[in-house]
Design a protein around this motif. Structure first.
Motif, PDB file in Angstrom:
ATOM      1  N   LEU A  75      19.163   3.944  13.846  1.00  0.00           N
ATOM      2  CA  LEU A  75      20.049   3.220  15.227  1.00  0.00           C
ATOM      3  C   LEU A  75      19.824   3.917  16.175  1.00  0.00           C
ATOM      4  CD1 LEU A  75      21.452   1.012  15.153  1.00  0.00           C
ATOM      5  CD2 LEU A  75      23.831   2.105  15.255  1.00  0.00           C
ATOM      6  N   TRP A  91      16.527   6.815  18.676  1.00  0.00           N
ATOM      7  CA  TRP A  91      16.114   7.507  20.107  1.00  0.00           C
ATOM      8  C   TRP A  91      16.060   8.807  20.627  1.00  0.00           C
ATOM      9  CZ3 TRP A  91      18.287   9.413  24.103  1.00  0.00           C
ATOM     10  CH2 TRP A  91      19.673   9.477  24.323  1.00  0.00           C
ATOM     11  N   THR A  99      31.817   4.663  26.699  1.00  0.00           N
ATOM     12  CA  THR A  99      32.070   3.324  27.045  1.00  0.00           C
ATOM     13  C   THR A  99      29.699   3.245  27.437  1.00  0.00           C
ATOM     14  OG1 THR A  99      33.659   3.802  28.300  1.00  0.00           O
ATOM     15  CG2 THR A  99      32.119   1.407  28.899  1.00  0.00           C
ATOM     16  N   SER A 100      29.892   4.103  28.190  1.00  0.00           N
ATOM     17  CA  SER A 100      28.548   4.600  28.207  1.00  0.00           C
ATOM     18  C   SER A 100      27.090   5.410  27.633  1.00  0.00           C
ATOM     19  CB  SER A 100      28.311   4.555  29.886  1.00  0.00           C
ATOM     20  OG  SER A 100      27.898   6.778  29.991  1.00  0.00           O
ATOM     21  N   GLN A 129      26.032   3.762  22.719  1.00  0.00           N
ATOM     22  CA  GLN A 129      26.068   2.386  23.018  1.00  0.00           C
ATOM     23  C   GLN A 129      25.251   1.539  21.940  1.00  0.00           C
ATOM     24  OE1 GLN A 129      22.714   1.850  26.183  1.00  0.00           O
ATOM     25  NE2 GLN A 129      24.130   3.252  27.066  1.00  0.00           N
ATOM     26  N   ASP A 130      24.733   2.251  21.235  1.00  0.00           N
ATOM     27  CA  ASP A 130      23.718   1.389  19.776  1.00  0.00           C
ATOM     28  C   ASP A 130      24.841   0.709  18.934  1.00  0.00           C
ATOM     29  OD1 ASP A 130      21.531   2.242  21.323  1.00  0.00           O
ATOM     30  OD2 ASP A 130      21.063   3.612  20.570  1.00  0.00           O
ATOM     31  N   ASP A 131      25.792   1.724  18.813  1.00  0.00           N
ATOM     32  CA  ASP A 131      27.375   1.358  17.412  1.00  0.00           C
ATOM     33  C   ASP A 131      27.415   0.003  18.147  1.00  0.00           C
ATOM     34  OD1 ASP A 131      26.607   3.116  15.808  1.00  0.00           O
ATOM     35  OD2 ASP A 131      27.447   4.577  17.597  1.00  0.00           O
ATOM     36  N   SER A 132      28.039   0.144  19.151  1.00  0.00           N
ATOM     37  CA  SER A 132      28.500  -1.061  19.961  1.00  0.00           C
ATOM     38  C   SER A 132      28.147  -2.581  20.004  1.00  0.00           C
ATOM     39  CB  SER A 132      29.286  -0.999  21.124  1.00  0.00           C
ATOM     40  OG  SER A 132      27.854  -0.684  22.926  1.00  0.00           O
ATOM     41  N   ASP A 133      26.659  -1.907  19.571  1.00  0.00           N
ATOM     42  CA  ASP A 133      25.684  -3.969  20.107  1.00  0.00           C
ATOM     43  C   ASP A 133      26.246  -3.822  18.511  1.00  0.00           C
ATOM     44  OD1 ASP A 133      24.757  -4.831  21.881  1.00  0.00           O
ATOM     45  OD2 ASP A 133      22.901  -4.755  21.596  1.00  0.00           O
ATOM     46  N   ALA A 187      15.938   1.767  21.284  1.00  0.00           N
ATOM     47  CA  ALA A 187      16.877   1.779  22.734  1.00  0.00           C
ATOM     48  C   ALA A 187      17.783   0.648  22.170  1.00  0.00           C
ATOM     49  CB  ALA A 187      17.155   1.874  24.219  1.00  0.00           C
ATOM     50  N   TRP A 188      18.230   0.451  21.154  1.00  0.00           N
ATOM     51  CA  TRP A 188      18.809  -0.757  20.036  1.00  0.00           C
ATOM     52  C   TRP A 188      19.673  -0.705  20.565  1.00  0.00           C
ATOM     53  CZ3 TRP A 188      14.676  -1.346  18.065  1.00  0.00           C
ATOM     54  CH2 TRP A 188      14.852  -1.223  16.904  1.00  0.00           C
ATOM     55  N   GLY A 189      20.981  -0.924  21.908  1.00  0.00           N
ATOM     56  CA  GLY A 189      21.922  -1.476  22.566  1.00  0.00           C
ATOM     57  C   GLY A 189      21.834  -2.053  23.700  1.00  0.00           C
ATOM     58  N   GLU A 190      20.345  -2.036  23.902  1.00  0.00           N
ATOM     59  CA  GLU A 190      19.418  -2.673  25.043  1.00  0.00           C
ATOM     60  C   GLU A 190      18.327  -2.928  24.962  1.00  0.00           C
ATOM     61  OE1 GLU A 190      19.993  -4.293  28.612  1.00  0.00           O
ATOM     62  OE2 GLU A 190      21.873  -4.230  27.214  1.00  0.00           O
ATOM     63  N   GLY A 221      25.439   0.366  28.794  1.00  0.00           N
ATOM     64  CA  GLY A 221      23.991   0.481  28.435  1.00  0.00           C
ATOM     65  C   GLY A 221      23.360  -0.081  29.907  1.00  0.00           C
TER      66      GLY A 221
END
Lengths: 461, 203
Positions: free
Chosen positions: A221, A224, A390-391, A396-400, B117-120, B200
């Motif tokens: 996850l 990157w 938040t950013s 970010q990847d976890d929250s998605d 970049a899985w979040g996006e 993101g």
């Protein structure tokens, strides 16, 4: 005797968890009825993290926070004591404070004007001589419902279980480790500002079972991290081309009440940054060469004074870098390499607030030691914001991810698919300085499985 | 504590706040308003809508080329306060975004140059609606202060609902040949609890 909840379709909760094969049915992640039981049996019973005492430094300061599904006031009174009380007026059930924080010597409900001290005591209602609250109940009986409070290393916890285990009992073996994080300096820690808050449409447990030291997900996850930027793996080094597996070695600790942590090995970092052989260095030398997040070499004597040799060994070799407070807290004390070859630490604490079976609020506090030099605090703050919350480019990847697990859990077939925790440690470190259950080597699932076992213990208590 | 101690503590707290916060936003001088009828206003507006087009079309590298090397790019936290305490509703110590040119380039590299970049990824479908543009000249002859409203609609996966991200932006655009560079942006979100799972995307 365990009391096993029976769900509306007749399924006992015990059928959703298999202790022999270490599996948990997906249904647990999105079931309305399980959620309601969790709010009563977990969030209304266990100790819950609410904030940091430096958020309310002055008399009259208050925060509005969540203990599970209940809004509470976290206040400081004129004697400096901290109180936690339900943010609900005992008169007609209006929320007493509709702000998120502030300062007031008296909390007055805007509906009918009942007024309360920061400790929750009922002061009176308008037109006192007319005795608006009637004569059936005394003023003592009409105070806000008060929770039991514990302060630990500046962190504020509370529980509705007034006669239950002490906070120290709740921490159990985790305390020995947590002391090395939260109780490192004489002055203690401070928040660098109010917490970030945002909403994720996912069940609270998707975030919390991960926070119980899921190491494996980092490799894919967060892959990157190894691909670009200051954390990228150089082509000629181990773990080249985005392979984060070398970061997965160390020890993992789990304790009976579901507090867990990943104690990630610092030897490679020390070798890379200093060119020195870590096995030839003392704990003190290692702490001075690569101090923990928020600590400078000048602050290391404070650590030497406060901690046992065993704790110093842990801190200089395999410090807890990520882990959780059961039920819904996560901490990060991470070492971040900079383009100029130095390392800047980040210290963050998250709470994943349940907001119904399919929604959570992510609250992210960013901290430093009060003694951390101001310039370093500023650097730590920027690093934290860039990677976490938040950013945050990592989180970010976890929250998605968590929303998908929550949606999937609703499928008639998918609900029976299980979360599996079957990678088990087979070795302990040859010598380990601390208490609790410990595994050695590449990351495994034992920590997360322990989280679920304690979840089950409370759900069936 | 003595008064001297109190003063020292207050001074240290103020110094820390200065270090944690971005440099203060430049003052807005209403007498320097650029009329909407001025061709300069149109140029500034075109920069903002072109920027929105690039971001909505995932042209992150091209957008990155419009950022000035001394960029400060921030999104403060918001708090709920009484009418009389509105000066306490914007928090700039801990923020949602607290970026400079280097950190923005890393964010761009993450979404443009990696395969994870899985979040996006897959990317959100976004639409940036820019309106209520007010522009002002500043002390610097080549810099313009531009305030705008932005409404971002964000669609993820096959979800049938949108995340809405309404905000006001406070930008400094610096003349750069025939166009501008973004030298400063503050994004003032309307929500205390942000209603999208991450930032993101760029605002």
């Amino acid at each position: 005797m365990p009391h096993i909840p029976i769900l509306n379709d007749g399924t006992p909760l015990s059928e959703l968890i298999n202790h022999d094969t270490r599996e948990v049915a997906m249904r647990t992640l999105s079931d309305e009825q399980i959620y309601q039981v969790e709010m009563k049996k977990i969030f209304a019973k266990t100790w819950v993290f609410l904030g940091h005492e430096t958020e309310i430094p002055n008399s009259g300061d208050f925060l509005v926070r969540d203990m599970g599904s209940d809004s509470v006031l976290v206040t400081r009174d004129k004697d400096g004591d901290i109180h936690v009380a339900l943010n609900v007026c005992p008169h007609r059930g209006m929320k007493i404070s509709t702000h998120d924080s502030g300062n007031t010597p008296i909390h007055t409900c805007i509906y009918h004007g009942w007024a309360f001290k920061p400790n929750g005591d009922f002061v009176g209602a308008p037109a006192d001589k007319e005795c608006m609250h009637g004569k059936m109940m005394t003023k003592q009986q009409l105070g806000l419902k008060k929770a039991r409070v514990a302060e630990y290393g500046g962190l504020i916890f509370a529980t509705w279980n007034i006669e239950g285990p002490s906070f120290e009992e709740f921490l159990g073996d985790a305390k020995w480790y947590f002391d090395t994080l939260w109780c490192r300096t004489i002055e203690g820690m401070e928040v660098l500002g109010p917490p970030q808050r945002f909403v994720i449409r996912a069940n609270w447990k998707t975030a919390c079972e991960q926070s119980a030291s899921d190491g494996f997900h980092t490799m894919t996850l967060h892959r990157w991290l190894g691909e670009v930027g200051p954390y990228a793996k150089k082509p000629d080094e181990e773990g080249k081309g985005g392979d984060l597996s070398p970061e997965m070695y160390g020890s993992e600790v789990w304790t009976d009440h579901g507090h867990t942590m990943r104690c990630i090995d610092l030897d490679r970092k020390i070798r890379r940054i200093t060119g020195k052989d870590p096995s030839a260095l003392s704990a003190r030398e290692k702490l001075e060469l690569l101090p923990p997040p928020g600590i400078t070499p000048e602050m290391v004597p404070q650590l030497l004074e406060r901690f046992s040799d065993e704790q110093l060994e842990l801190m200089s070799w395999r410090p807890p870098q990520v882990g959780n407070f059961f039920p819904n807290g996560l901490f990060e004390f991470i070492y971040l390499p900079q383009p100029d070859g130095t390392v800047v630490g980040a210290m963050a604490l998250h709470a994943y607030i349940p907001k119904g079976p399919d929604k959570l609020e992510f609250v992210n506090w960013i901290l430093a030691e009060k003694d951390t030099p101001p310039e370093l605090k500023a650097k730590m703050l920027r690093q934290s914001v860039q990677l976490l919350g938040t950013s945050g480019m990592v989180e970010q990847d976890d929250s998605d991810t968590w929303p998908h697990q929550t949606i999937v859990a609703k499928g008639a077939m998918s609900a029976d698919i299980t979360l599996k925790y079957q990678a088990c440690y087979e070795t302990k470190p040859p010598s380990w300085p601390g208490p609790g259950h410990v595994g050695d080597g590449f990351t495994k699932d034992d920590t997360q499985w322990q989280w679920w076992q304690y979840w089950y213990e409370l759900m069936t208590a | 504590m003595t008064h001297a101690d109190d003063n020292a503590t207050a001074l240290a707290a103020a110094e820390l706040k200065t270090l944690l916060e971005p440099t203060p936003l430049p003052m807005l001088d209403t007498s320097k308003r650029i009329s909407a009828a001025d061709p300069l206003h149109t140029e500034l507006m075109e920069f903002l809508v072109d920027e929105a087009e690039m971001l909505d079309n995932l042209q992150f590298k091209a957008w990155g080329a419009t950022l000035a090397e001394d960029l400060e790019y921030n999104a403060p936290l918001r708090r709920t306060r009484t009418t009389r305490q509105q000066d306490q509703t914007v928090v700039r110590t801990v923020q949602h975004l607290h970026e400079d040119f280097g950190s923005m380039q890393l964010r761009i590299m993450r979404v443009a140059d990696t395969t994870s970049a899985w979040g996006e990824d897959p990317p959100s479908r976004t639409r940036r609606f820019i309106s209520n543009i007010r522009a002002y000249r500043t002390e610097q002859a080549n810099e313009y202060l531009v305030r705008s409203y932005e409404l971002v609609t964000r669609s993820r996966f096959d979800f049938d609902d949108f995340d809405l991200i309404p905000c006001e932006r406070y930008d400094i655009l610096r003349r750069d040949g025939v166009s501008f560079k973004l030298a400063r942006r503050e994004i003032l979100l309307d929500q205390v609890v942000v209603g999208t799972p991450n930032l993101g995307i760029f605002l």
